[in-house]
Design a protein around this motif. Structure first.
Motif, PDB file in Angstrom:
ATOM      1  N   LYS A 196     120.403  43.948 -38.197  1.00  0.00           N
ATOM      2  CA  LYS A 196     120.374  45.211 -37.387  1.00  0.00           C
ATOM      3  C   LYS A 196     121.353  45.793 -37.337  1.00  0.00           C
ATOM      4  O   LYS A 196     122.970  44.614 -37.082  1.00  0.00           O
ATOM      5  N   GLU A 197     122.223  47.257 -37.838  1.00  0.00           N
ATOM      6  CA  GLU A 197     122.562  47.978 -36.685  1.00  0.00           C
ATOM      7  C   GLU A 197     123.203  48.128 -35.840  1.00  0.00           C
ATOM      8  O   GLU A 197     121.510  49.432 -35.837  1.00  0.00           O
ATOM      9  N   PRO A 198     123.893  48.686 -34.751  1.00  0.00           N
ATOM     10  CA  PRO A 198     123.349  49.772 -34.504  1.00  0.00           C
ATOM     11  C   PRO A 198     123.518  50.994 -34.344  1.00  0.00           C
ATOM     12  O   PRO A 198     124.448  51.262 -35.683  1.00  0.00           O
ATOM     13  N   SER A 199     123.103  51.806 -33.490  1.00  0.00           N
ATOM     14  CA  SER A 199     122.751  53.102 -33.855  1.00  0.00           C
ATOM     15  C   SER A 199     124.242  53.456 -33.690  1.00  0.00           C
ATOM     16  O   SER A 199     124.799  53.529 -32.763  1.00  0.00           O
ATOM     17  N   ILE A 200     124.634  54.807 -34.350  1.00  0.00           N
ATOM     18  CA  ILE A 200     125.929  55.307 -34.149  1.00  0.00           C
ATOM     19  C   ILE A 200     125.735  55.983 -32.955  1.00  0.00           C
ATOM     20  O   ILE A 200     126.687  57.041 -33.019  1.00  0.00           O
ATOM     21  N   LEU A 201     124.750  56.957 -33.090  1.00  0.00           N
ATOM     22  CA  LEU A 201     124.277  58.525 -32.097  1.00  0.00           C
ATOM     23  C   LEU A 201     124.975  57.609 -30.993  1.00  0.00           C
ATOM     24  O   LEU A 201     125.116  56.507 -29.617  1.00  0.00           O
ATOM     25  N   PRO A 202     126.194  59.318 -30.149  1.00  0.00           N
ATOM     26  CA  PRO A 202     126.432  58.523 -28.479  1.00  0.00           C
ATOM     27  C   PRO A 202     125.543  58.946 -28.101  1.00  0.00           C
ATOM     28  O   PRO A 202     123.634  58.791 -28.058  1.00  0.00           O
ATOM     29  N   VAL A 203     125.440  57.705 -26.611  1.00  0.00           N
ATOM     30  CA  VAL A 203     124.786  57.223 -25.970  1.00  0.00           C
ATOM     31  C   VAL A 203     123.204  58.346 -25.666  1.00  0.00           C
ATOM     32  O   VAL A 203     122.407  58.466 -25.085  1.00  0.00           O
ATOM     33  N   ARG A 204     124.450  59.838 -24.966  1.00  0.00           N
ATOM     34  CA  ARG A 204     123.833  60.898 -24.329  1.00  0.00           C
ATOM     35  C   ARG A 204     122.446  62.061 -24.853  1.00  0.00           C
ATOM     36  O   ARG A 204     121.928  61.930 -25.153  1.00  0.00           O
ATOM     37  N   GLU A 205     122.793  61.159 -26.802  1.00  0.00           N
ATOM     38  CA  GLU A 205     121.513  61.817 -27.845  1.00  0.00           C
ATOM     39  C   GLU A 205     120.796  60.984 -28.154  1.00  0.00           C
ATOM     40  O   GLU A 205     119.768  61.232 -28.161  1.00  0.00           O
ATOM     41  N   ARG A 206     120.888  59.135 -27.971  1.00  0.00           N
ATOM     42  CA  ARG A 206     120.005  58.407 -28.446  1.00  0.00           C
ATOM     43  C   ARG A 206     119.065  57.815 -27.059  1.00  0.00           C
ATOM     44  O   ARG A 206     117.649  57.990 -27.051  1.00  0.00           O
ATOM     45  N   HIS A 207     119.384  58.744 -25.501  1.00  0.00           N
ATOM     46  CA  HIS A 207     118.435  58.108 -24.331  1.00  0.00           C
ATOM     47  C   HIS A 207     117.856  59.222 -24.175  1.00  0.00           C
ATOM     48  O   HIS A 207     116.482  59.179 -23.968  1.00  0.00           O
ATOM     49  N   LEU A 208     117.993  60.730 -25.140  1.00  0.00           N
ATOM     50  CA  LEU A 208     116.753  61.814 -25.153  1.00  0.00           C
ATOM     51  C   LEU A 208     116.406  62.011 -26.565  1.00  0.00           C
ATOM     52  O   LEU A 208     115.592  62.937 -26.679  1.00  0.00           O
ATOM     53  N   ASP A 209     116.124  60.533 -26.824  1.00  0.00           N
ATOM     54  CA  ASP A 209     115.990  60.177 -29.136  1.00  0.00           C
ATOM     55  C   ASP A 209     113.573  61.450 -28.922  1.00  0.00           C
ATOM     56  O   ASP A 209     113.668  61.743 -29.702  1.00  0.00           O
ATOM     57  N   ASN A 210     113.345  60.926 -28.112  1.00  0.00           N
ATOM     58  CA  ASN A 210     112.072  60.948 -27.609  1.00  0.00           C
ATOM     59  C   ASN A 210     112.003  62.504 -26.551  1.00  0.00           C
ATOM     60  O   ASN A 210     110.906  63.237 -26.745  1.00  0.00           O
ATOM     61  N   GLY A 211     112.609  63.370 -26.519  1.00  0.00           N
ATOM     62  CA  GLY A 211     112.931  64.601 -25.994  1.00  0.00           C
ATOM     63  C   GLY A 211     112.437  64.566 -24.780  1.00  0.00           C
ATOM     64  O   GLY A 211     112.112  65.290 -24.079  1.00  0.00           O
ATOM     65  N   LYS A 212     112.416  63.301 -23.980  1.00  0.00           N
ATOM     66  CA  LYS A 212     112.243  63.174 -22.830  1.00  0.00           C
ATOM     67  C   LYS A 212     112.870  62.311 -21.587  1.00  0.00           C
ATOM     68  O   LYS A 212     113.051  61.477 -22.130  1.00  0.00           O
ATOM     69  N   PRO A 213     113.605  62.864 -20.770  1.00  0.00           N
ATOM     70  CA  PRO A 213     113.918  62.146 -19.208  1.00  0.00           C
ATOM     71  C   PRO A 213     113.612  61.108 -18.920  1.00  0.00           C
ATOM     72  O   PRO A 213     112.348  60.536 -19.370  1.00  0.00           O
ATOM     73  N   ASP A 214     114.304  59.942 -19.470  1.00  0.00           N
ATOM     74  CA  ASP A 214     113.862  58.575 -19.291  1.00  0.00           C
ATOM     75  C   ASP A 214     114.220  58.238 -17.938  1.00  0.00           C
ATOM     76  O   ASP A 214     113.985  59.683 -16.518  1.00  0.00           O
ATOM     77  N   GLN A 215     114.132  57.009 -17.119  1.00  0.00           N
ATOM     78  CA  GLN A 215     113.928  57.299 -15.388  1.00  0.00           C
ATOM     79  C   GLN A 215     115.550  57.347 -14.543  1.00  0.00           C
ATOM     80  O   GLN A 215     115.709  58.092 -13.595  1.00  0.00           O
ATOM     81  N   LEU A 216     116.819  56.696 -16.087  1.00  0.00           N
ATOM     82  CA  LEU A 216     117.925  57.473 -14.731  1.00  0.00           C
ATOM     83  C   LEU A 216     118.210  58.719 -14.742  1.00  0.00           C
ATOM     84  O   LEU A 216     118.546  59.405 -13.734  1.00  0.00           O
ATOM     85  N   ASP A 217     117.311  59.707 -15.964  1.00  0.00           N
ATOM     86  CA  ASP A 217     117.743  60.735 -15.885  1.00  0.00           C
ATOM     87  C   ASP A 217     116.991  61.796 -15.136  1.00  0.00           C
ATOM     88  O   ASP A 217     117.194  62.242 -13.947  1.00  0.00           O
ATOM     89  N   MET A 218     115.782  60.913 -14.314  1.00  0.00           N
ATOM     90  CA  MET A 218     114.905  61.284 -13.260  1.00  0.00           C
ATOM     91  C   MET A 218     115.757  61.161 -12.038  1.00  0.00           C
ATOM     92  O   MET A 218     115.184  61.973 -10.858  1.00  0.00           O
ATOM     93  N   ARG A 219     116.599  60.239 -12.083  1.00  0.00           N
ATOM     94  CA  ARG A 219     116.487  60.009 -10.630  1.00  0.00           C
ATOM     95  C   ARG A 219     117.809  60.729 -10.646  1.00  0.00           C
ATOM     96  O   ARG A 219     118.260  61.078  -8.974  1.00  0.00           O
ATOM     97  N   ILE A 220     118.775  60.949 -11.622  1.00  0.00           N
ATOM     98  CA  ILE A 220     120.092  62.378 -11.499  1.00  0.00           C
ATOM     99  C   ILE A 220     119.272  63.362 -11.332  1.00  0.00           C
ATOM    100  O   ILE A 220     119.695  64.415 -10.059  1.00  0.00           O
ATOM    101  N   ILE A 221     118.407  63.947 -12.065  1.00  0.00           N
ATOM    102  CA  ILE A 221     118.199  65.016 -11.096  1.00  0.00           C
ATOM    103  C   ILE A 221     117.206  65.151  -9.563  1.00  0.00           C
ATOM    104  O   ILE A 221     118.100  65.985  -9.373  1.00  0.00           O
ATOM    105  N   GLN A 222     116.339  64.234  -9.334  1.00  0.00           N
ATOM    106  CA  GLN A 222     116.688  64.513  -7.650  1.00  0.00           C
ATOM    107  C   GLN A 222     117.441  64.266  -6.936  1.00  0.00           C
ATOM    108  O   GLN A 222     117.330  65.300  -6.019  1.00  0.00           O
ATOM    109  N   GLN A 223     118.611  63.694  -7.610  1.00  0.00           N
ATOM    110  CA  GLN A 223     119.968  64.090  -6.665  1.00  0.00           C
ATOM    111  C   GLN A 223     120.251  65.548  -6.548  1.00  0.00           C
ATOM    112  O   GLN A 223     120.828  66.094  -5.497  1.00  0.00           O
TER     113      GLN A 223
END
Length: 70
Positions: free
Chosen positions: A9-36
């Motif tokens: 297995k090789e690591p993905s070369i996408l930047p983190v900001r693109e990887r965390h939205l792969d499924n098109g939905k904000p994850d838990q950290l995104d939601m906590r940032i949005i709440q702030q």
């Protein structure tokens, strides 16, 4: 991670900001940032980072990715 020709297995070369939205939905950290930001839209990224226990760079990149995703 992606499968290499040698079966390893090789690591993905996408930047983190693109990887965390792969499924098109904000994850838990995104939601906590949005709440702030809902609580105070002018809150500094440094303050959000301290509140959430992550780096300021993480918050900045997440906000950027969320803005890009719409």
């Amino acid at each position: 991670m992606t499968e290499a020709g040698n079966g390893l297995k090789e690591p993905s070369i996408l930047p983190v900001r693109e990887r965390h939205l792969d499924n098109g939905k904000p994850d838990q950290l995104d939601m906590r940032i949005i709440q702030q930001l809902r609580e105070d839209g002018r809150r500094a990224t440094k303050e959000i980072a301290i509140n959430l226990g992550v780096t300021e760079a993480t918050v900045t990149s997440r906000i950027h990715a969320l803005n890009e995703a719409g």
